[in-house]
Scaffold this active site. Sequence first.
Site, PDB file in Angstrom:
ATOM      1  N   LYS A  52      39.196   6.405  11.140  1.00  0.00           N
ATOM      2  CA  LYS A  52      39.924   7.383  11.976  1.00  0.00           C
ATOM      3  C   LYS A  52      41.424   7.139  11.848  1.00  0.00           C
ATOM      4  CE  LYS A  52      35.979   7.976  14.960  1.00  0.00           C
ATOM      5  NZ  LYS A  52      35.200   7.607  16.130  1.00  0.00           N
ATOM      6  N   GLN A  96      35.899   4.426  21.448  1.00  0.00           N
ATOM      7  CA  GLN A  96      34.792   4.259  20.503  1.00  0.00           C
ATOM      8  C   GLN A  96      33.542   3.765  21.238  1.00  0.00           C
ATOM      9  OE1 GLN A  96      35.000   5.080  17.128  1.00  0.00           O
ATOM     10  NE2 GLN A  96      32.795   4.770  17.199  1.00  0.00           N
ATOM     11  N   ASP A 119      37.046  13.960  21.792  1.00  0.00           N
ATOM     12  CA  ASP A 119      35.631  13.826  21.444  1.00  0.00           C
ATOM     13  C   ASP A 119      34.799  14.867  22.193  1.00  0.00           C
ATOM     14  OD1 ASP A 119      34.743  12.102  19.510  1.00  0.00           O
ATOM     15  OD2 ASP A 119      34.695  10.326  20.814  1.00  0.00           O
TER      16      ASP A 119
END
Length: 282
Positions: A52, A96, A119
């Site tokens: 990322k 994460q 997200d």
Amino acid sequence: MATIISGTQISKEVRAQLGEEVKRMTAAGVRPGLAVVIVGNDPASKIYVRNKHKGCEELGILSEVYELPETTTQKELTDLIRHLNGREEIDGILVQLPLPEHIEEKEVIEAIDPEKDVDAFSVSNVGKIMVGEYSFVPCTPAGVMELLRRTGVKIAGKACVVIGRSNIVGKPMGLLLLEQNGTVTICHSRTENLAAIARSADILVSAVGKAKFVTADMVKDGAVVIDVGMNRDEDGKLCGDVDFAAVEPKASFITPVPGGVGPMTITMLLKNTVNAAKRRLK
Ligand code: NAP
């Protein structure tokens, strides 16, 4: 013989366009910024975070990675998120997953400002997808939609079958296909006659997490087959849910693993971050 949908190639095209957009925005004084927070030492998570970060750097997106120790408390983590919520130059915040067991995942996700939740895992962002008024879509189903769109697959009126009903893949996948006027069936571990339902699909999306789950007898001739699964085969090699060698000759279009849906996921995260930054242009 099916046409292979190359996520690697489409991902490159999307990233090239995003890179141009980042240049224009940066010249206008708004450089998109993403903060990624990782807690603990999970090796797979570390690789995802590294990719990322690399993806951001290649496009010129500001990227900050916060690596916190396994012993981080819930309060320390939510304090960091609140701090990032308040920073103007950070447009997207991603924590994460999975988090260590002592941390309440839901509370952490809900601490992220919904306008920075790139997200799209928070309840409010999930709800917005439900009513079709969203700014962000979870990256994996968003990537699948981009693959279908860029391949020119017609969704309206088609029988779409999604196998898997997780909050991050299966459910939003079904909603997005429905929004594009697909006729959607979502299957799961309690579904009866799954093979017959799968066989009725014009577009079949598998997000189960089991190697060789989708066999040739579950696929209609000419179906579009999208494989979200990321599994290891008996030799430890990365593979999807679909028995590719057997299914490919029956399908019209098919995504491989690796090189299909996988590369699109980070690309859509970058896209969500760029979109999040656009509110600063106003
Ligand atoms: P998950 O949360 O474990 O969900 C799996 C789903 O499959 C569940 O809804 C489960 O049903 C269903 N399922 C399991 N066994 C089944 C069976 N025998 N018959 C029918 N349905 C069954 O997984 P996920 O997070 O959605 O991920 C799914 C797969 O996609 C995994 O391989 C994951 O690694 C991969 N993935 C890939 C990407 C990418 O970037 N390519 C991103 C995310 C995930 P129940 O709900 O009834 O238990």
